[in-house]
Design an enzyme around this catalytic site. Structure first.
Site, PDB file in Angstrom:
ATOM      1  N   CYS A  52      27.663  39.101  29.466  1.00  0.00           N
ATOM      2  CA  CYS A  52      27.862  37.654  29.537  1.00  0.00           C
ATOM      3  C   CYS A  52      26.653  36.937  30.133  1.00  0.00           C
ATOM      4  CB  CYS A  52      29.096  37.329  30.381  1.00  0.00           C
ATOM      5  SG  CYS A  52      30.615  38.155  29.874  1.00  0.00           S
ATOM      6  N   ASP A  84      34.355  40.386  34.667  1.00  0.00           N
ATOM      7  CA  ASP A  84      35.804  40.558  34.589  1.00  0.00           C
ATOM      8  C   ASP A  84      36.179  41.711  33.666  1.00  0.00           C
ATOM      9  OD1 ASP A  84      35.540  38.114  35.970  1.00  0.00           O
ATOM     10  OD2 ASP A  84      37.535  37.520  35.339  1.00  0.00           O
ATOM     11  N   ASP A 126      33.453  34.584  33.233  1.00  0.00           N
ATOM     12  CA  ASP A 126      34.590  33.687  33.449  1.00  0.00           C
ATOM     13  C   ASP A 126      34.509  32.818  34.703  1.00  0.00           C
ATOM     14  OD1 ASP A 126      35.476  35.021  31.251  1.00  0.00           O
ATOM     15  OD2 ASP A 126      37.255  35.889  32.184  1.00  0.00           O
ATOM     16  N   LYS A 127      34.240  33.414  35.858  1.00  0.00           N
ATOM     17  CA  LYS A 127      34.306  32.662  37.110  1.00  0.00           C
ATOM     18  C   LYS A 127      33.069  31.819  37.348  1.00  0.00           C
ATOM     19  CE  LYS A 127      38.200  34.568  37.513  1.00  0.00           C
ATOM     20  NZ  LYS A 127      38.036  35.351  36.264  1.00  0.00           N
ATOM     21  N   CYS A 197      32.736  36.797  26.215  1.00  0.00           N
ATOM     22  CA  CYS A 197      33.767  37.344  25.327  1.00  0.00           C
ATOM     23  C   CYS A 197      34.172  36.309  24.278  1.00  0.00           C
ATOM     24  CB  CYS A 197      34.956  37.805  26.138  1.00  0.00           C
ATOM     25  SG  CYS A 197      34.546  39.145  27.282  1.00  0.00           S
ATOM     26  N   GLU A 448      43.746  39.836  37.260  1.00  0.00           N
ATOM     27  CA  GLU A 448      44.146  39.633  35.868  1.00  0.00           C
ATOM     28  C   GLU A 448      44.757  40.919  35.317  1.00  0.00           C
ATOM     29  OE1 GLU A 448      40.737  38.274  33.753  1.00  0.00           O
ATOM     30  OE2 GLU A 448      40.772  36.292  34.668  1.00  0.00           O
ATOM     31  N   SER A 474      44.220  37.589  31.924  1.00  0.00           N
ATOM     32  CA  SER A 474      42.950  37.342  31.250  1.00  0.00           C
ATOM     33  C   SER A 474      43.157  36.337  30.127  1.00  0.00           C
ATOM     34  CB  SER A 474      42.418  38.656  30.684  1.00  0.00           C
ATOM     35  OG  SER A 474      41.442  38.429  29.697  1.00  0.00           O
TER      36      SER A 474
END
Length: 560
Positions: A52, A84, A126-127, A197, A448, A474
């Site tokens: 990512c 993640d 994600d975060k 993702c 998650e 997730s």
């Protein structure tokens, strides 16, 4: 252009008393001319630990070029990221949500310490997105967020595959539905390179929300990570930030209640992740906007689900990009009267002004439907309440044939225990799984549950088993699942006193989450309930437990 744009950095660079400060800056490349230019912080989440973010250093350099071209002096600095996908299913996932807070804290620290006149934050995993936005809210200097971009799909035996494909393959292989050879091929081909993702999972959900909020440039959300367009997006963001400084526009002027309503609408139309609820509430709290579960419930009831995107649908973010992207969706929604067009954005223009000259969605495309042909007449994110979740919980119903279930509770005190039960065939159709002590404090970190939900889908139980937890899911999760149950078990919420065999109900059509026992019995059990000791006594997770608020408050740690 000049000293009048140095509203913050002048205290670092100006006057005889700041000669030592300037001496330090000369050592990192500043010239005499640079001391008269606005100082721009470029917060990079680059890391080699996850696809990512592996390309973000190159994107930061493009931002730097844009800042220089427009008359600013850029400074790249780093903040953390975790992965993640790599942390999923084991102890490492406890650190995922806390990383959001560390990202926010670290960007706030660096850019406030350096007195940057403006900040550009670049995120991938994600975060990163909410962490960066939370920091930009706290700093409240002219700011832009740049998304690192979505990954291209992998290919296995002529079929598109991604991260969720391999998670679900674990359950399929365990159930004997695929061979070891196919299992290995999926693993080897699911992740072909750089980018986040690829479905409408959490990273792409939050990039879409941020574009709808007005905090990234139009078109930024859906561009592939590996593309000349994404590199140009970064360059243009660098130039655009100087324009924001000249106009004195900060996040507080952009992130209004109406802007958050736009973001919620876009997330619902696209079929976005449940994590958007948690993160948007957290961002809103940082900027001082009152946003609650009731706002999501209100907007969801009038907003149709239009986009056929993974995990519940067929298509990836790259497919959406080919037919017009998030900005194409927003242009359609604006025409339909579903967005507030007067909200200000980082271009210095309104949403409506930005979209006026943007292309429409490609005619006759099949990814985003018209309102009259919606996948579902209301939004796929559903807020549930009841005697199991007095303060609320969040479910996602996209792609489901069944949106309710009543069955016997199968109670687990952790995700790990539940995963083992699934893999040893101890979960049967009709069961309702309860995973507790996985909330913000109890987990800690609100892990998650993609490993669990993917195993259920892989085993063929995704439509026949319910799952509820005070943890999270997730963005890749699909199935009859409910998360964010509040109060959490650690705080003595009713989920803490559910027993094996209790009849429990998830009813998304009625926004209901309940256990079929009397209130007297609930009160009796709660009186005899004893709190558990925190699982971590030292380190960052021990500190996190002392600060973190409930999921309904965005699981923030800021003392607001």
């Amino acid at each position: 252009m000049g000293d009048n744009l140095k509203k913050r950095s002048s205290m670092t660079t100006d006057g005889d008393n700041r000669a030592p400060n300037r001496a330090m800056l000369r050592a990192v490349g500043f010239t005499d001319e640079d001391f008269h230019k606005p100082m721009i912080g470029i917060a990079s989440t680059w890391s080699e630990i996850t696809p990512c973010n592996i390309h973000i250093n190159k994107l930061a350099e493009k931002v730097k070029e844009g800042v220089r071209e427009a008359g600013g002096v850029p400074q790249i600095y780093g903040t953390i990221t975790v992965s993640d996908g790599i942390m999923m299913g084991h102890e490492g996932m406890h650190f995922s949500l806390p990383s959001r807070e560390v990202i926010a804290d670290s960007i706030e620290i660096v850019s406030n310490a350096m007195r940057h006149d403006g900040v550009i934050a670049i995120g991938g995993c994600d975060k990163n997105m909410p962490g960066c936005l939370m920091a930009l809210c706290r700093i409240d200097a002219p700011s832009i967020f740049v998304y690192g971009g979505t990954i291209l799909p992998g290919n296995c035996d002529g079929q598109d595959v991604d991260i969720v494909s391999i998670f679900e393959a674990v359950g399929k292989f365990n159930a004997g539905k695929i061979s070891r050879e196919e299992f290995i091929r999926i693993e080897q081909n699911a992740i072909p390179g750089a980018g986040s993702c690829g479905g409408m999972y959490t990273a792409n959900t939050m990039s879409s929300a941020i574009e709808a909020l007005g905090m990234s440039l139009p078109g930024s959300a859906s561009m592939p990570a590996v593309s000349s367009r994404k590199a140009n997006d970064c360059y243009e963001a660098g130039k655009a930030l100087i324009n924001l400084i000249q106009k004195g526009i900060t996040p507080k002027q952009i992130l209004t209640k109406k802007a958050f309503e736009n973001a919620i609408t876009v997330v619902l139309v696209l079929g976005g992740s449940t994590n958007a609820v948690l993160h948007l509430i957290a961002i809103a709290k940082e900027i001082g906007v009152g946003l609650t579960l009731d706002d999501f419930d209100r907007i969801s009831k009038k907003t149709p689900h239009l986009a056929d995107l993974k995990p519940g649908g067929k298509y990836a973010m790259t497919d959406l990009d080919k037919v017009g992207g998030v900005h194409g969706v927003m242009k359609y929604l604006l025409k339909e009267g579903m967005l507030h067009g007067d909200c200000l954005t980082v271009t210095g223009k309104t949403i409506a002004e930005n979209l006026k000259d943007m292309p429409d969605l490609v005619p006759n495309q099949t990814i985003v439907r018209k309102k009259s042909e919606a996948l579902h007449p209301s939004g796929p994110l559903v807020i549930l309440k009841g005697n199991l979740a007095p303060d609320g919980a969040v479910a996602k119903i996209s792609g489901l044939k069944k949106i309710s279930i009543t069955g016997p509770a199968k109670v687990f005190e952790s995700e790990d225990d539940c995963f083992n039960a699934i893999m040893t065939d101890k979960i049967k159709p009709g069961d309702v799984i309860i995973i507790r002590y996985e909330g913000p404090k109890g987990g800690p970190g609100m892990r998650e549950m993609l490993a669990v939900t993917s195993a259920l889908v892989g085993k063929g139980l995704g439509e026949d088993v319910g799952l509820m937890t005070d943890g999270r899911f997730s963005g890749g999760t699909h199935g009859l699942v409910v998360g964010h149950i509040s109060p959490e078990a650690f705080d003595g919420g009713p989920i803490a006193i559910i027993q094996n065999g209790d009849k429990v109900t998830i009813d998304s059509s009625k926004n209901l989450l309940q256990v079929e026992i009397s209130q007297e019995e609930i009160d009796k059990r709660l009186k005899s309930w004893k709190p558990i000791e925190p699982r971590y006594k030292t380190g960052v997770l021990a500190k996190y437990v002392k600060l973190v608020q409930s999921a309904t408050n965005g699981a923030i740690t800021n003392l607001l």
